[in-house]
Scaffold this motif. Structure first.
Motif, PDB file in Angstrom:
ATOM      1  N   ILE A   1      71.445  -0.293  15.123  1.00 35.37           N
ATOM      2  CA  ILE A   1      71.208   1.126  15.353  1.00 35.37           C
ATOM      3  C   ILE A   1      72.082   1.578  16.515  1.00 35.37           C
ATOM      4  O   ILE A   1      72.192   0.877  17.526  1.00 35.37           O
ATOM      5  N   SER A   2      72.680   2.767  16.404  1.00 37.66           N
ATOM      6  CA  SER A   2      73.479   3.282  17.515  1.00 37.66           C
ATOM      7  C   SER A   2      73.516   4.802  17.483  1.00 37.66           C
ATOM      8  O   SER A   2      73.386   5.429  16.426  1.00 37.66           O
ATOM      9  N   SER A   3      73.671   5.408  18.668  1.00 39.33           N
ATOM     10  CA  SER A   3      73.848   6.854  18.813  1.00 39.33           C
ATOM     11  C   SER A   3      74.396   7.134  20.197  1.00 39.33           C
ATOM     12  O   SER A   3      73.894   6.603  21.193  1.00 39.33           O
ATOM     13  N   SER A   4      75.400   7.975  20.278  1.00 39.98           N
ATOM     14  CA  SER A   4      75.958   8.343  21.578  1.00 39.98           C
ATOM     15  C   SER A   4      74.965   9.168  22.393  1.00 39.98           C
ATOM     16  O   SER A   4      75.085   9.262  23.613  1.00 39.98           O
ATOM     17  N   ALA A   5      73.982   9.777  21.728  1.00 38.57           N
ATOM     18  CA  ALA A   5      72.963  10.566  22.423  1.00 38.57           C
ATOM     19  C   ALA A   5      71.799   9.718  22.911  1.00 38.57           C
ATOM     20  O   ALA A   5      70.869  10.233  23.538  1.00 38.57           O
ATOM     21  N   GLY A   6      71.823   8.413  22.645  1.00 38.21           N
ATOM     22  CA  GLY A   6      70.725   7.541  23.018  1.00 38.21           C
ATOM     23  C   GLY A   6      69.648   7.505  21.951  1.00 38.21           C
ATOM     24  O   GLY A   6      69.564   8.398  21.101  1.00 38.21           O
ATOM     25  N   ILE A   7      68.842   6.467  22.007  1.00 37.92           N
ATOM     26  CA  ILE A   7      67.807   6.241  20.989  1.00 37.92           C
ATOM     27  C   ILE A   7      66.452   6.193  21.689  1.00 37.92           C
ATOM     28  O   ILE A   7      66.067   5.156  22.250  1.00 37.92           O
ATOM     29  N   PRO A   8      65.701   7.297  21.683  1.00 34.39           N
ATOM     30  CA  PRO A   8      64.391   7.294  22.335  1.00 34.39           C
ATOM     31  C   PRO A   8      63.250   6.835  21.447  1.00 34.39           C
ATOM     32  O   PRO A   8      62.173   6.513  21.951  1.00 34.39           O
ATOM     33  N   TRP A   9      63.468   6.805  20.100  1.00 30.17           N
ATOM     34  CA  TRP A   9      62.308   6.611  19.214  1.00 30.17           C
ATOM     35  C   TRP A   9      62.732   5.960  17.910  1.00 30.17           C
ATOM     36  O   TRP A   9      63.735   6.330  17.302  1.00 30.17           O
ATOM     37  N   VAL A  10      61.922   4.975  17.482  1.00 30.81           N
ATOM     38  CA  VAL A  10      62.079   4.351  16.169  1.00 30.81           C
ATOM     39  C   VAL A  10      60.692   4.225  15.550  1.00 30.81           C
ATOM     40  O   VAL A  10      59.750   3.732  16.188  1.00 30.81           O
TER      41      VAL A  10
ATOM     42  N   ASP B   1      61.682  12.560  29.585  1.00 30.23           N
ATOM     43  CA  ASP B   1      62.357  13.732  30.140  1.00 30.23           C
ATOM     44  C   ASP B   1      63.548  14.132  29.280  1.00 30.23           C
ATOM     45  O   ASP B   1      64.330  13.279  28.837  1.00 30.23           O
ATOM     46  N   THR B   2      63.688  15.443  29.092  1.00 28.59           N
ATOM     47  CA  THR B   2      64.771  15.943  28.254  1.00 28.59           C
ATOM     48  C   THR B   2      66.132  15.558  28.812  1.00 28.59           C
ATOM     49  O   THR B   2      67.042  15.184  28.072  1.00 28.59           O
ATOM     50  N   GLY B   3      66.294  15.646  30.126  1.00 25.56           N
ATOM     51  CA  GLY B   3      67.604  15.379  30.719  1.00 25.56           C
ATOM     52  C   GLY B   3      67.849  13.927  31.067  1.00 25.56           C
ATOM     53  O   GLY B   3      68.888  13.597  31.655  1.00 25.56           O
ATOM     54  N   ALA B   4      66.922  13.060  30.731  1.00 25.86           N
ATOM     55  CA  ALA B   4      67.090  11.646  31.086  1.00 25.86           C
ATOM     56  C   ALA B   4      68.226  11.028  30.299  1.00 25.86           C
ATOM     57  O   ALA B   4      68.496  11.395  29.160  1.00 25.86           O
ATOM     58  N   ASN B   5      68.875  10.056  30.926  1.00 28.17           N
ATOM     59  CA  ASN B   5      69.991   9.373  30.273  1.00 28.17           C
ATOM     60  C   ASN B   5      69.732   7.875  30.237  1.00 28.17           C
ATOM     61  O   ASN B   5      70.649   7.069  30.419  1.00 28.17           O
ATOM     62  N   ASP B   6      68.467   7.503  30.040  1.00 30.01           N
ATOM     63  CA  ASP B   6      68.105   6.096  30.108  1.00 30.01           C
ATOM     64  C   ASP B   6      67.726   5.519  28.752  1.00 30.01           C
ATOM     65  O   ASP B   6      67.096   4.477  28.673  1.00 30.01           O
ATOM     66  N   HIS B   7      68.108   6.188  27.668  1.00 30.94           N
ATOM     67  CA  HIS B   7      67.831   5.669  26.341  1.00 30.94           C
ATOM     68  C   HIS B   7      68.972   4.752  25.916  1.00 30.94           C
ATOM     69  O   HIS B   7      70.145   5.052  26.148  1.00 30.94           O
ATOM     70  N   PRO B   8      68.643   3.634  25.286  1.00 35.65           N
ATOM     71  CA  PRO B   8      69.717   2.732  24.841  1.00 35.65           C
ATOM     72  C   PRO B   8      70.621   3.419  23.825  1.00 35.65           C
ATOM     73  O   PRO B   8      70.160   4.186  22.980  1.00 35.65           O
ATOM     74  N   LYS B   9      71.902   3.130  23.927  1.00 30.58           N
ATOM     75  CA  LYS B   9      72.867   3.707  22.985  1.00 30.58           C
ATOM     76  C   LYS B   9      72.968   2.885  21.710  1.00 30.58           C
ATOM     77  O   LYS B   9      73.438   3.378  20.677  1.00 30.58           O
TER      78      LYS B   9
END
Length: 468
Positions: free
Chosen positions: A393-402, A420-428
């Motif tokens: 699985i991959s996404s440049s926007a990050g993956i918050p949910w499966v 958080d909407t502005g968080a950047n801590d989701h795995p890519k």
């Protein structure tokens, strides 16, 4: 009364406490549910007044149970000073600021007639007023408030969908003619062709990619000769939730009458109208089930499948929609005396559903006004590698949910990173082995996964099934 005599509503030392809204907080929807308690033995003398209430709104109806209270309060845009007054306690004040959502994604309400344009809905007798727009508007506001409260209770903040509003801030109810005679719709209703036809009609005649459409069919009737329902359904998916209007006669006409409707144990005359009340046979139950079911179909239009939680809106939990606003089930065919319930027995969007909605574009509260003109966002990639027995699985926007599905319902889910909407801590990117996926819910065969990225875009993939 001077300001010195005012107590802050949620202060721990206050005699009147609001438990679910902080003072001076901001809300993004126009009807708030206040839950709280008083230090006096009886809350029945409590009066709640919004000194900045919208013009024409009715006095606040306060429902009480001993020391506890619940009330629906209508807000005006901007600051609202809400006074909580009790004959034997100091007056409290709660300030809330309504900031309307700017999300261009919204829920559109449609009263659909057949090609005759006849707007009347089925009623048990002539005493029921044919004010369909008020009833549909009120139901939608209750669904919006319910969603915000339950999302907040699960830790996602008071997040909910936007309703379409006019220049005066009023919720819009469209009255649109369908393209066929009601008899044609009746003939389609048994095999889902009706839903497909209505969706095609919406997309061709009233297209809007920003809208999720809640359509009520004005022409739903009970055949007096056969007792069969004509033009009645409850179906949702894609951009459409379609529901019959057979029970609209019992829906509240305004926000403040909702508390009375949810306490009304008048029997439903099933010889004239459809009793879709989960065999409870009363007005309160019919209103609860059918408004809850409309929210259920709206959930399907948002992309939600059924789940396994008995109190979830995406199961039969929608029968208990009213409980968020009340303290007990009034008498019915199922309970001869009022029946109290615990907070765990109130309907809600279960975590597996709410966590998905958190990332939906329709739940982002704010957005650019020109968002509809931007190119479509890329979707996450999901690669099923049968040889290696894993999913990449991959996404440049990050993956918050499966999410992990069995045949037709979601079984469990995993969240990654912050809410958080502005968080950047989701795995890519990530890899999940087939064995890891099957262990997400032992004893259940996971057949499909759904991936949502940080932009709210989703993609699903089927998994190979074990050989028999």
């Amino acid at each position: 009364m001077s300001d010195a005599n005012l107590a802050i509503a949620s202060n721990l030392d206050s005699s009147i406490r609001v438990e679910n809204h902080e003072p001076d907080s901001e809300v993004r929807y126009s009807v708030v549910l206040l839950r709280g308690s008083v230090s006096a033995d009886d809350a029945s003398e409590l009066k709640i007044v919004n000194t900045h209430a919208p013009a024409g709104s009715a006095p606040v109806k306060v429902l009480t149970d001993g020391k506890r209270f619940k009330a629906l309060v209508e807000l005006s845009e901007g600051k609202n000073a809400i006074r909580l007054e009790h004959t034997s306690l100091p007056t409290s004040e709660l300030n809330l600021t309504l900031k309307p959502q700017t999300n261009p994604h919204y829920v559109r309400l449609i009263w659909m007639t057949d090609q005759s344009g006849e707007t009347d809905f089925a009623v048990p007798d002539d005493t029921v007023t044919q004010d369909y727009a008020n009833r549909l508007r009120t139901a939608a506001l209750l669904m919006q408030t319910f969603t915000a409260e339950r999302m907040k209770d699960l830790g996602y903040g008071p997040r909910t969908f936007a309703l379409e509003r006019d220049d005066k801030g009023e919720v819009v109810v469209h009255t649109w003619k369908g393209d066929r005679d009601k008899q044609d719709y009746y003939a389609q209703a048994d095999n889902n062709r009706w839903w497909q036809h209505v969706r095609r009609w919406i997309n061709e005649e009233h297209p809007d990619p920003m809208a999720k459409n809640v359509v009520l069919a004005a022409y739903t009737r009970k055949d007096p000769r056969t007792g069969k329902m004509l033009g009645h359904t409850a179906l949702g998916g894609a951009n459409l939730g379609l529901f019959g209007s057979a029970s609209v006669f019992c829906w509240p006409r305004d926000v403040q009458s909702a508390m009375d409707v949810f306490q009304d144990d008048t029997a439903v005359d099933a010889t004239h109208v459809h009793d879709d009340s989960a065999f409870r046979g009363t007005i309160w139950a019919l209103a609860s089930t059918t408004i809850g079911a409309t929210l259920h179909e709206t959930g399907h239009a948002m992309g939600l499948p059924h789940c396994t939680d008995n109190m979830g809106i995406m199961t039969r939990g929608f029968d208990h929609f009213h409980r968020v606003f009340t303290f007990s089930d009034p008498p019915s065919n199922r309970n001869k005396q009022p029946r109290k319930f615990s907070s765990e027995q109130e309907a809600y969007f279960s975590p597996v559903s709410a966590s998905f909605l958190r990332w939906s574009p329709w739940f982002q509260l704010d957005g650019s006004s020109d968002q509809s003109e931007k190119p479509a966002r890329s979707r996450p990639t999901v690669e099923v590698d049968e040889a290696a027995r894993l999913v990449r699985i991959s996404s440049s926007a990050g993956i918050p949910w499966v999410g992990f599905h069995s045949k037709d319902r979601i079984e469990t889910f995993q969240e990654y990173g912050s809410h958080d909407t502005g968080a950047n801590d989701h795995p890519k990117s990530m890899e999940l082995t087939f064995d890891e996926i099957q262990q997400m819910k032992p004893g259940t065969e996971i057949r499909r996964i759904v991936v949502v990225d940080g932009n709210g875009a989703s993609r699903n993939a089927s998994l190979p099934q074990p050989s028999p």
